[in-house]
Design a protein around this motif. Structure first.
Motif, PDB file in Angstrom:
ATOM      1  N   UNK A 148       0.819  -1.206   0.000  1.00  0.00           N
ATOM      2  CA  UNK A 148       0.000   0.000   0.000  1.00  0.00           C
ATOM      3  C   UNK A 148       0.852   1.253   0.000  1.00  0.00           C
ATOM      4  N   UNK A 149       1.937   1.212   0.756  1.00  0.00           N
ATOM      5  CA  UNK A 149       2.834   2.368   0.787  1.00  0.00           C
ATOM      6  C   UNK A 149       3.451   2.603  -0.589  1.00  0.00           C
ATOM      7  N   UNK A 150       3.841   1.522  -1.228  1.00  0.00           N
ATOM      8  CA  UNK A 150       4.440   1.654  -2.550  1.00  0.00           C
ATOM      9  C   UNK A 150       3.439   2.245  -3.540  1.00  0.00           C
ATOM     10  N   UNK A 186      12.126  -1.054 -10.590  1.00  0.00           N
ATOM     11  CA  UNK A 186      11.940   0.359 -10.276  1.00  0.00           C
ATOM     12  C   UNK A 186      11.854   0.528  -8.770  1.00  0.00           C
ATOM     13  N   UNK A 187      12.738   1.335  -8.219  1.00  0.00           N
ATOM     14  CA  UNK A 187      12.716   1.604  -6.783  1.00  0.00           C
ATOM     15  C   UNK A 187      12.353   3.055  -6.541  1.00  0.00           C
ATOM     16  N   UNK A 188      11.380   3.263  -5.676  1.00  0.00           N
ATOM     17  CA  UNK A 188      11.105   4.607  -5.182  1.00  0.00           C
ATOM     18  C   UNK A 188      11.354   4.581  -3.673  1.00  0.00           C
ATOM     19  N   UNK A 189      11.106   5.693  -3.006  1.00  0.00           N
ATOM     20  CA  UNK A 189      11.465   5.702  -1.586  1.00  0.00           C
ATOM     21  C   UNK A 189      10.752   4.591  -0.810  1.00  0.00           C
ATOM     22  N   UNK A 190       9.494   4.327  -1.193  1.00  0.00           N
ATOM     23  CA  UNK A 190       8.697   3.411  -0.395  1.00  0.00           C
ATOM     24  C   UNK A 190       9.122   1.945  -0.526  1.00  0.00           C
ATOM     25  N   UNK A 212       0.199  15.952   1.290  1.00  0.00           N
ATOM     26  CA  UNK A 212      -0.972  16.542   1.950  1.00  0.00           C
ATOM     27  C   UNK A 212      -2.059  16.961   0.973  1.00  0.00           C
ATOM     28  N   UNK A 213      -1.714  17.175  -0.287  1.00  0.00           N
ATOM     29  CA  UNK A 213      -2.729  17.605  -1.247  1.00  0.00           C
ATOM     30  C   UNK A 213      -3.390  16.458  -1.993  1.00  0.00           C
ATOM     31  N   UNK A 214      -3.132  15.250  -1.554  1.00  0.00           N
ATOM     32  CA  UNK A 214      -3.897  14.123  -2.092  1.00  0.00           C
ATOM     33  C   UNK A 214      -5.016  13.816  -1.109  1.00  0.00           C
ATOM     34  N   UNK A 215      -6.245  13.835  -1.620  1.00  0.00           N
ATOM     35  CA  UNK A 215      -7.403  13.602  -0.760  1.00  0.00           C
ATOM     36  C   UNK A 215      -8.126  12.337  -1.206  1.00  0.00           C
ATOM     37  N   UNK A 268      -6.433  -6.432   2.278  1.00  0.00           N
ATOM     38  CA  UNK A 268      -6.939  -5.255   1.572  1.00  0.00           C
ATOM     39  C   UNK A 268      -6.861  -4.026   2.480  1.00  0.00           C
ATOM     40  N   UNK A 269      -7.281  -4.211   3.715  1.00  0.00           N
ATOM     41  CA  UNK A 269      -7.253  -3.083   4.654  1.00  0.00           C
ATOM     42  C   UNK A 269      -5.828  -2.619   4.921  1.00  0.00           C
ATOM     43  N   UNK A 270      -4.920  -3.563   5.020  1.00  0.00           N
ATOM     44  CA  UNK A 270      -3.537  -3.184   5.269  1.00  0.00           C
ATOM     45  C   UNK A 270      -2.977  -2.372   4.107  1.00  0.00           C
ATOM     46  N   UNK A 271      -3.356  -2.745   2.898  1.00  0.00           N
ATOM     47  CA  UNK A 271      -2.906  -1.946   1.747  1.00  0.00           C
ATOM     48  C   UNK A 271      -3.417  -0.508   1.859  1.00  0.00           C
ATOM     49  N   UNK A 272      -4.665  -0.380   2.261  1.00  0.00           N
ATOM     50  CA  UNK A 272      -5.225   0.968   2.399  1.00  0.00           C
ATOM     51  C   UNK A 272      -4.522   1.732   3.514  1.00  0.00           C
ATOM     52  N   UNK A 273      -4.240   1.022   4.598  1.00  0.00           N
ATOM     53  CA  UNK A 273      -3.502   1.653   5.691  1.00  0.00           C
ATOM     54  C   UNK A 273      -2.157   2.187   5.215  1.00  0.00           C
ATOM     55  N   UNK A 274      -1.414   1.337   4.511  1.00  0.00           N
ATOM     56  CA  UNK A 274      -0.113   1.760   3.990  1.00  0.00           C
ATOM     57  C   UNK A 274      -0.254   2.967   3.080  1.00  0.00           C
ATOM     58  N   UNK A 275      -1.255   2.916   2.229  1.00  0.00           N
ATOM     59  CA  UNK A 275      -1.514   4.016   1.309  1.00  0.00           C
ATOM     60  C   UNK A 275      -1.765   5.319   2.058  1.00  0.00           C
ATOM     61  N   UNK A 276      -2.649   5.244   3.041  1.00  0.00           N
ATOM     62  CA  UNK A 276      -2.980   6.451   3.812  1.00  0.00           C
ATOM     63  C   UNK A 276      -1.765   6.969   4.577  1.00  0.00           C
ATOM     64  N   UNK A 277      -0.964   6.043   5.110  1.00  0.00           N
ATOM     65  CA  UNK A 277       0.262   6.471   5.801  1.00  0.00           C
ATOM     66  C   UNK A 277       1.097   7.399   4.935  1.00  0.00           C
TER      67      UNK A 277
END
Lengths: 340, 340
Positions: free
Chosen positions: A172-174, B334-338, A217-220, A201-210
């Motif tokens: 999710x972070x990636x 491809x590597x990014x920071x995450x 900050x400008x991604x909503x 699935x939830x963990x991916x969303x968590x990583x994404x939101x992190x």
DNA sequence: TTGTATGCGTTATCAA
DNA sequence: TTGATAACGCATACAA
């Protein structure tokens, strides 16, 4: 040249059999003898020779069973490749691999399959449904001396040997990092997930939101929808989402249903001006990437996770030693059209 | 259960030794016997058992030599890890791995090292300088029965067993694709390469140009500079380039010198508003990625390429069979920071 | 030209 | 509680 059991036995003035009994904890050895053998083995730095072990293991006819909820899910094709490949590699070393696939996620069916397969098997590899019934089925097996490895998804409350598979948070972070780069940090995101009941699935969303919280900050996040991993539902839900939220210019697809989401996206944005990122290479996600509709796919080394699970099971059966880690997490791989 | 030499010998009414002579082409077998043995082996689908081979190979004390121009080049750290890791894995199987590194790319020094190491070795792994002298040194070795595998860079005009390493064109394409996505197809690019004399660097540029020509008509190459893989030169050349071409908003770093390029970029664009893509994870490229100055790194599976080269050498030495391909190309990662 | 014996390191089975 | 022996599959030295 490395140390052998024979050398140890000669130095201790005992037979190879005795050394074997000590080193493999088979009991029936006088404490003093055991003490002495251990000392010498320790001092010489004895490391069992895998080739010898493997050859001897042939006589035992070890079996690794695999129970995978994989049918009708293209993601698992590469996982199965990895499993079968490892099976071929290891067929010379005294183990055979039996693969059983099932369709969908029915708890009772999975329990039944685990029980049946578990009977004739020295190790079991499974992608468990996270349900207490499955957990107790797994624990029953481990108590019978069958080693269990969880693959791709983990389960709580079991004595499984280890977990091999995706790091969903990292995935999710990636995806979040990639979306940030692709949108230059300006985006209204619609999240389309499989089910909020599924931990991965939830963990991916968590990583994404992190990540978007920390770096962008400008991604909503404008909306979030569930598809139950079904293309038709994905289409309907996405269509509705884009109708209600015309500001959405970016979609984060958390699970399956890529084709459905993309069809809906195309309907509202026919000229590929949306930024869409999804997970896992399948024929349909690949097709969407090549068409320029999906911009990037985050993958989780499906081949490697299947392959590794089998090798870990083999190592445990033949060498008797446990893996060095509780969990083996795959890398998060970014695929674009060029490096697909 | 798979077929063994013993089974074949019994079915043919000959000894194990004879079957061995036939199957390993050692000659000294009556044609009729040979014919018969081959037939039976074929029919039963005989496949030699690797565990047995490995165990027997221990008596031969095989040695794999490695000559790598790696000293002072952080990229090769992971390659060496892969090589040493394979050495440990295979130490049980009757081979040892001797690694020799050299600093820089001096043809004569490499020739000397190859000649010396080659003397006491059954296989040699080398990242050759693309020079006729080196080529003839390699050919001399192969004629003495030493198998040679080229690693990371290939060389023409030799009988090397195979090549293992980067696909430089693909790497360039991946970098091009990534730059296209990051800039939304609008960019003035400055290319900073190592040397136009180095094939791999040029191939990366070729791949890059292929992609922007095909997919991103609004990406223009404004300038191209050489650094000789030196940070100081990289700084100077980049600084000059950015002064002369203030329109450059994107840098494609083809080789080493990442730190130097980034310092110059920071001087003109202190707030990270440049898009920079480079190759290969090293402490400095990693640092620049984390600082947000480099946006993405394209990698070439350094660990895997080292590991694979050793395994291929082992397979050839023990099983005597050649690799299935002439070249083993790594994936472009491809590597990014995450997902670093 | 062919067969036999031995060894590689480990494990299992018997007999003591 | 121990030791001796055979077996796993392959390779090789030596005998025939």
């Amino acid at each position: 040249m490395s140390v052998t059991i024979k050398q140890i036995s000669e130095l201790c003035g005992v037979s190879r059999g005795t050394v074997d009994r000590v080193l493999n904890n088979r009991g029936k050895v006088k404490p003093q003898t055991e003490q002495k053998v251990r000392e010498v083995a320790q001092k010489l730095g004895y490391k069992p020779n895998m080739a010898g072990k493997a050859l001897a293991a042939r006589k035992r006819d070890l079996v690794i069973g695999v129970v995978l909820a994989a049918r009708g899910n293209a993601f698992f094709d590469d996982v199965l490749e990895g499993i079968r490949g490892a099976g071929r590699e290891l067929s010379d070393y005294g183990v055979s691999v039996n693969v059983h696939t099932m369709k969908g996620y029915d708890v009772n069916q999975q329990c039944k399959l685990i029980r049946e397969i578990g009977r004739n098997v020295n190790a079991l590899i499974v992608n468990p449904i996270n349900d207490p019934k499955v957990a107790s089925e797994i624990n029953r097996l481990t108590e019978c001396g069958v080693c269990v490895i969880t693959l791709n998804t983990d389960i709580e409350g079991t004595q499984r040997l280890c977990y091999v598979g995706s790091d969903y948070i990292l995935g999710g972070e990636t995806a979040g990092g990639m979306l940030g780069l692709l949108t230059q940090g300006q985006a209204q995101v619609g999240i389309v997930t499989g089910s909020i009941k599924i931990l991965g699935h939830n963990q991916r969303i968590t990583g994404f939101r992190n990540i978007i919280r920390k770096k962008y900050p400008n991604i909503k996040v404008a909306d979030i929808q569930q598809t139950n991993d079904d293309d038709d539902q994905a289409f309907i839900k996405t269509e509705e989402m884009l109708r209600i939220h015309p500001e959405i210019d970016t979609i984060f697809i958390v699970a399956a249903g890529v084709m459905g989401v993309c069809r809906a996206a195309q309907k509202f944005h026919p000229n590929n001006d949306m930024t869409i990122v999804c997970f896992d290479k399948t024929p349909s996600s690949e097709q969407m990437l090549k068409a320029g509709i999906v911009k990037a796919i985050v993958c989780q080394q499906p081949f490697t996770q299947g392959n590794k699970a089998v090798h870990l099971a083999y190592d445990y059966l033949v060498s008797g030693k446990k893996p060095g880690q509780d969990s083996f997490f795959m890398k998060s791989e970014i695929k674009i059209e060029e490096n697909l």
